[in-house]
Scaffold this motif. Structure first.
Motif, PDB file in Angstrom:
ATOM      1  N   SER A   1       0.690  -5.430  -3.994  1.00 52.61           N
ATOM      2  CA  SER A   1      -0.769  -5.275  -3.984  1.00 52.61           C
ATOM      3  C   SER A   1      -1.431  -6.318  -3.087  1.00 52.61           C
ATOM      4  CB  SER A   1      -1.327  -5.366  -5.405  1.00 52.61           C
ATOM      5  OG  SER A   1      -1.275  -6.688  -5.914  1.00 52.61           O
ATOM      6  N   GLY A   2      -0.828  -7.477  -2.973  1.00 52.37           N
ATOM      7  CA  GLY A   2      -1.388  -8.520  -2.126  1.00 52.37           C
ATOM      8  C   GLY A   2      -1.113  -8.346  -0.655  1.00 52.37           C
ATOM      9  N   LEU A   3      -0.248  -7.397  -0.302  1.00 55.91           N
ATOM     10  CA  LEU A   3       0.152  -7.224   1.101  1.00 55.91           C
ATOM     11  C   LEU A   3      -0.397  -5.960   1.755  1.00 55.91           C
ATOM     12  CD1 LEU A   3       3.846  -8.433   0.894  1.00 55.91           C
ATOM     13  CD2 LEU A   3       2.038  -9.450   2.281  1.00 55.91           C
ATOM     14  N   LEU A   4      -0.942  -5.040   0.980  1.00 54.35           N
ATOM     15  CA  LEU A   4      -1.366  -3.767   1.573  1.00 54.35           C
ATOM     16  C   LEU A   4      -2.509  -3.934   2.569  1.00 54.35           C
ATOM     17  CD1 LEU A   4      -1.196  -1.244  -1.414  1.00 54.35           C
ATOM     18  CD2 LEU A   4       0.492  -1.681   0.372  1.00 54.35           C
ATOM     19  N   ASP A   5      -3.336  -4.955   2.388  1.00 58.62           N
ATOM     20  CA  ASP A   5      -4.425  -5.176   3.338  1.00 58.62           C
ATOM     21  C   ASP A   5      -4.106  -6.305   4.312  1.00 58.62           C
ATOM     22  OD1 ASP A   5      -4.572  -7.270   1.584  1.00 58.62           O
ATOM     23  OD2 ASP A   5      -6.754  -7.227   1.369  1.00 58.62           O
ATOM     24  N   GLU A   6      -2.836  -6.656   4.427  1.00 57.04           N
ATOM     25  CA  GLU A   6      -2.403  -7.713   5.346  1.00 57.04           C
ATOM     26  C   GLU A   6      -1.691  -7.103   6.566  1.00 57.04           C
ATOM     27  OE1 GLU A   6      -2.949 -10.872   5.336  1.00 57.04           O
ATOM     28  OE2 GLU A   6      -3.870 -11.143   3.371  1.00 57.04           O
ATOM     29  N   GLY A   7      -2.351  -6.138   7.179  1.00 56.41           N
ATOM     30  CA  GLY A   7      -1.785  -5.467   8.343  1.00 56.41           C
ATOM     31  C   GLY A   7      -1.326  -4.066   8.006  1.00 56.41           C
ATOM     32  N   ALA A   8      -1.794  -3.098   8.799  1.00 59.19           N
ATOM     33  CA  ALA A   8      -1.418  -1.698   8.579  1.00 59.19           C
ATOM     34  C   ALA A   8      -1.625  -0.917   9.870  1.00 59.19           C
ATOM     35  CB  ALA A   8      -2.245  -1.081   7.449  1.00 59.19           C
ATOM     36  N   GLY A   9      -0.743   0.036  10.116  1.00 57.25           N
ATOM     37  CA  GLY A   9      -0.853   0.843  11.323  1.00 57.25           C
ATOM     38  C   GLY A   9      -0.818  -0.038  12.560  1.00 57.25           C
TER      39      GLY A   9
ATOM     40  N   ALA B   1     -14.285   2.961   7.010  1.00 58.09           N
ATOM     41  CA  ALA B   1     -13.782   2.416   5.741  1.00 58.09           C
ATOM     42  C   ALA B   1     -12.638   3.270   5.195  1.00 58.09           C
ATOM     43  CB  ALA B   1     -14.915   2.338   4.724  1.00 58.09           C
ATOM     44  N   PHE B   2     -12.833   4.575   5.164  1.00 56.17           N
ATOM     45  CA  PHE B   2     -11.763   5.455   4.684  1.00 56.17           C
ATOM     46  C   PHE B   2     -10.569   5.433   5.632  1.00 56.17           C
ATOM     47  CE2 PHE B   2     -14.907   7.273   1.796  1.00 56.17           C
ATOM     48  CZ  PHE B   2     -14.128   7.575   0.694  1.00 56.17           C
ATOM     49  N   SER B   3     -10.831   5.258   6.922  1.00 56.06           N
ATOM     50  CA  SER B   3      -9.730   5.183   7.886  1.00 56.06           C
ATOM     51  C   SER B   3      -8.859   3.961   7.608  1.00 56.06           C
ATOM     52  CB  SER B   3     -10.285   5.142   9.309  1.00 56.06           C
ATOM     53  OG  SER B   3      -9.241   5.022  10.259  1.00 56.06           O
ATOM     54  N   LEU B   4      -9.488   2.818   7.350  1.00 56.23           N
ATOM     55  CA  LEU B   4      -8.722   1.615   7.051  1.00 56.23           C
ATOM     56  C   LEU B   4      -8.000   1.732   5.712  1.00 56.23           C
ATOM     57  CD1 LEU B   4     -11.281  -1.048   8.307  1.00 56.23           C
ATOM     58  CD2 LEU B   4      -9.034  -0.555   9.297  1.00 56.23           C
ATOM     59  N   MET B   5      -8.637   2.386   4.754  1.00 60.94           N
ATOM     60  CA  MET B   5      -7.965   2.599   3.474  1.00 60.94           C
ATOM     61  C   MET B   5      -6.745   3.503   3.649  1.00 60.94           C
ATOM     62  SD  MET B   5      -9.549   3.606  -0.248  1.00 60.94           S
ATOM     63  CE  MET B   5     -10.053   5.290   0.111  1.00 60.94           C
ATOM     64  N   ARG B   6      -6.876   4.514   4.508  1.00 51.89           N
ATOM     65  CA  ARG B   6      -5.735   5.399   4.786  1.00 51.89           C
ATOM     66  C   ARG B   6      -4.565   4.605   5.347  1.00 51.89           C
ATOM     67  NH1 ARG B   6      -3.547   7.332   9.132  1.00 51.89           N
ATOM     68  NH2 ARG B   6      -5.273   6.595  10.462  1.00 51.89           N
ATOM     69  N   LEU B   7      -4.857   3.719   6.278  1.00 45.99           N
ATOM     70  CA  LEU B   7      -3.790   2.914   6.870  1.00 45.99           C
ATOM     71  C   LEU B   7      -3.123   2.025   5.818  1.00 45.99           C
ATOM     72  CD1 LEU B   7      -5.440   1.823  10.240  1.00 45.99           C
ATOM     73  CD2 LEU B   7      -3.613   3.504   9.927  1.00 45.99           C
ATOM     74  N   ALA B   8      -3.925   1.396   4.962  1.00 51.46           N
ATOM     75  CA  ALA B   8      -3.360   0.506   3.951  1.00 51.46           C
ATOM     76  C   ALA B   8      -2.485   1.265   2.963  1.00 51.46           C
ATOM     77  CB  ALA B   8      -4.483  -0.220   3.217  1.00 51.46           C
ATOM     78  N   VAL B   9      -2.912   2.452   2.580  1.00 46.24           N
ATOM     79  CA  VAL B   9      -2.150   3.237   1.602  1.00 46.24           C
ATOM     80  C   VAL B   9      -0.884   3.820   2.215  1.00 46.24           C
ATOM     81  CG1 VAL B   9      -2.207   5.344   0.191  1.00 46.24           C
ATOM     82  CG2 VAL B   9      -4.156   3.769   0.166  1.00 46.24           C
ATOM     83  N   ASN B  10      -0.986   4.274   3.450  1.00 40.25           N
ATOM     84  CA  ASN B  10       0.127   5.007   4.055  1.00 40.25           C
ATOM     85  C   ASN B  10       0.967   4.212   5.047  1.00 40.25           C
ATOM     86  OD1 ASN B  10      -0.339   8.088   3.268  1.00 40.25           O
ATOM     87  ND2 ASN B  10      -2.353   7.192   3.689  1.00 40.25           N
ATOM     88  N   GLU B  11       0.379   3.215   5.694  1.00 39.57           N
ATOM     89  CA  GLU B  11       1.061   2.556   6.796  1.00 39.57           C
ATOM     90  C   GLU B  11       1.005   1.034   6.727  1.00 39.57           C
ATOM     91  OE1 GLU B  11       0.098   4.172  10.689  1.00 39.57           O
ATOM     92  OE2 GLU B  11      -0.727   5.976   9.749  1.00 39.57           O
ATOM     93  N   ALA B  12       0.956   0.485   5.529  1.00 41.25           N
ATOM     94  CA  ALA B  12       0.982  -0.974   5.404  1.00 41.25           C
ATOM     95  C   ALA B  12       2.261  -1.514   6.046  1.00 41.25           C
ATOM     96  CB  ALA B  12       0.896  -1.382   3.945  1.00 41.25           C
ATOM     97  N   ARG B  13       2.134  -2.539   6.850  1.00 43.67           N
ATOM     98  CA  ARG B  13       3.268  -3.012   7.650  1.00 43.67           C
ATOM     99  C   ARG B  13       4.219  -3.922   6.878  1.00 43.67           C
ATOM    100  NH1 ARG B  13       0.606  -4.088  13.561  1.00 43.67           N
ATOM    101  NH2 ARG B  13       2.158  -5.751  13.561  1.00 43.67           N
TER     102      ARG B  13
END
Length: 435
Positions: free
Chosen positions: A72-80, A121-133
């Motif tokens: 949970s702490g890493l999903l918004d630490e880079g995606a896509g 906002a939804f685009s960034l959420m999509r990346l975090a949910v689906n493509e977190a690095r």
């Protein structure tokens, strides 16, 4: 306007303005089959989204507590295409607040944004949910931050007592494990552990979504398909067994060299679908519901000056329920404090509340319910909680009706079931005298 302002902005779901909260909720289904509850509100240009997948820390691999929390702490630490710095810059540029967390039964996500920034906002959420690095640098950094926090808690009496209580209450069960993990286990967690948990948990069949704000149903449907449509339908969850409350009647002391003893106490509770749950909510409020009129407050604090704060509450999980409470007092008065607490629990079990106590508790619980709906984020949170707990939207109205309908007979029956013989599991951090 900042995301913090969104947290404080009132929304219109208030009892004085509507006879039914449930009537204001739309149930929508996108073309891709993604379901959500929506409250449209154009009074302010904000959108709040809360969502959850079933399966939080209870899905941590055996021997690896803290896996869901670290994820949970890493999903918004880079995606896509964005590394960690780039992702946070993109959020900041449009005043978007996006966060994730894991509790014992669910993996949560939260989005707050101005309505003009809904698309990014939804685009960034999509990346975090689906493509977190889950890149190496943020992996190490976030792990270090969690470790530093865990180190601070080692000698924190509140944390020590709470952790000892939960371990003893749920022996050998996932609920007995620390959600945030262990210092000795955290360094062993790997990126593969996070990927495996994400694969098992992130699925549409257990997904619940609540949205409140300036967005219409058709626009929301498109965004939901964009964010969640590519997820697999079926989750790969490990079955969580029902939790049996353990160690009832026992006391455990963890030695901490401090002048005060921090006490946690509890016993089995009532499930939310138990016919006596709402009456149990009322009698718990009489016992220690966090108001000046509660018995524990009067007897422990006001009459005897044993503690500044004392409380009790009903905790409910998907596979267990408990009555849980706590206080802190001088080491030499810890035994006296527990004796007073046990006496009040025993009296409520044997005699029940007075008519005045019953009436005050019901009025408070009914009247204060509106405070859970005074901002868009609070409304979204309440809607999500109902869904993850398995209730339909009519529970928004039914809750207060059930409380109002609780009779003295109901309260006495619930008190007898909830408090029983007043035996408690007690965990203490400190150096209590006589315990």
């Amino acid at each position: 306007m900042t995301p913090t302002a969104a947290l404080e902005t009132p929304a219109p779901l208030k009892p004085a303005e509507s006879r039914s909260r449930a009537a204001q909720v739309q149930k929508i289904v996108s073309s891709g089959g993604v379901e959500a509850w929506l409250v449209e509100d154009y009074a302010v240009p904000l959108v709040a989204v809360e969502f959850a997948f079933k399966g939080g820390a209870s899905q941590d691999p055996a021997g690896k507590p803290g896996t869901a929390n670290l994820l949970s702490g890493l999903l918004d630490e880079g995606a896509g295409p964005y590394d960690a710095e780039g992702f946070h810059r993109a959020l900041d540029e449009d005043a978007i607040e996006l966060s994730f967390s894991a509790d014992r039964d669910n993996f949560h996500g939260r989005l707050q944004t101005l309505s003009r920034n809904v698309a990014p906002a939804f685009s960034l959420m999509r990346l975090a949910v689906n493509e977190a690095r889950l890149d190496d640098e943020p992996f190490k950094r976030v792990s270090s931050q969690i470790a530093a926090s865990l180190k601070r808690e080692v000698n924190d009496p509140d944390h020590v007592a709470s952790r000892a209580f939960r371990e003893k209450a749920y022996l050998g069960h996932p609920y007995g494990r620390p959600v945030r993990g262990d210092l000795d286990v955290l360094p062993t967690l790997t990126r593969d552990d996070l990927v495996d948990l994400r694969t098992a948990v992130f699925a549409r069949e257990t997904l619940k979504i609540a949205v409140v704000g300036a967005i219409d149903a058709e626009a929301l449907k498109r965004h939901l398909d964009d964010v969640f449509g590519a997820l697999p339908q079926a989750a790969g969850l490990i079955a969580t067994p029902e939790a049996e409350f353990s160690s009832l009647g026992q006391r455990f002391v963890v030695d901490v060299d401090v002048p005060q003893s921090t006490i946690r106490f509890g016993r089995p509770g009532l499930a939310q679908r138990d016919p006596d749950f709402f009456a149990g909510m009322v009698v718990n409020h009489v016992l220690g519901g966090g108001v000046f009129s509660a018995r524990l407050f009067r007897e422990v604090r006001e009459k005897r000056g044993l503690a500044y704060s004392v409380y009790s509450q009903l905790l409910n999980y998907d596979h267990g329920a408990m009555l849980y409470g706590g206080t802190s007092t001088k080491n030499e008065r810890a035994a006296e404090s527990m004796a007073v607490i046990e006496a009040e629990i025993r009296n409520l079990s044997e005699v029940g509340p007075t008519e005045e106590e019953l009436d005050k508790a019901k009025k408070y619980l009914i009247g204060s319910y509106a405070l859970r709906f005074d901002t868009s984020t609070k409304i979204a949170s309440q809607l999500l909680h109902l869904q993850t707990d398995g209730f339909d939207v009519d529970q928004l109205d039914e809750r207060n009706r059930r409380i109002a309908a609780a009779t003295m007979e109901d309260a006495k029956r619930a008190a007898k079931r909830l408090f029983g013989d007043a035996s408690l599991l007690v965990a203490v951090a400190g150096r209590p005298v006589g315990m």
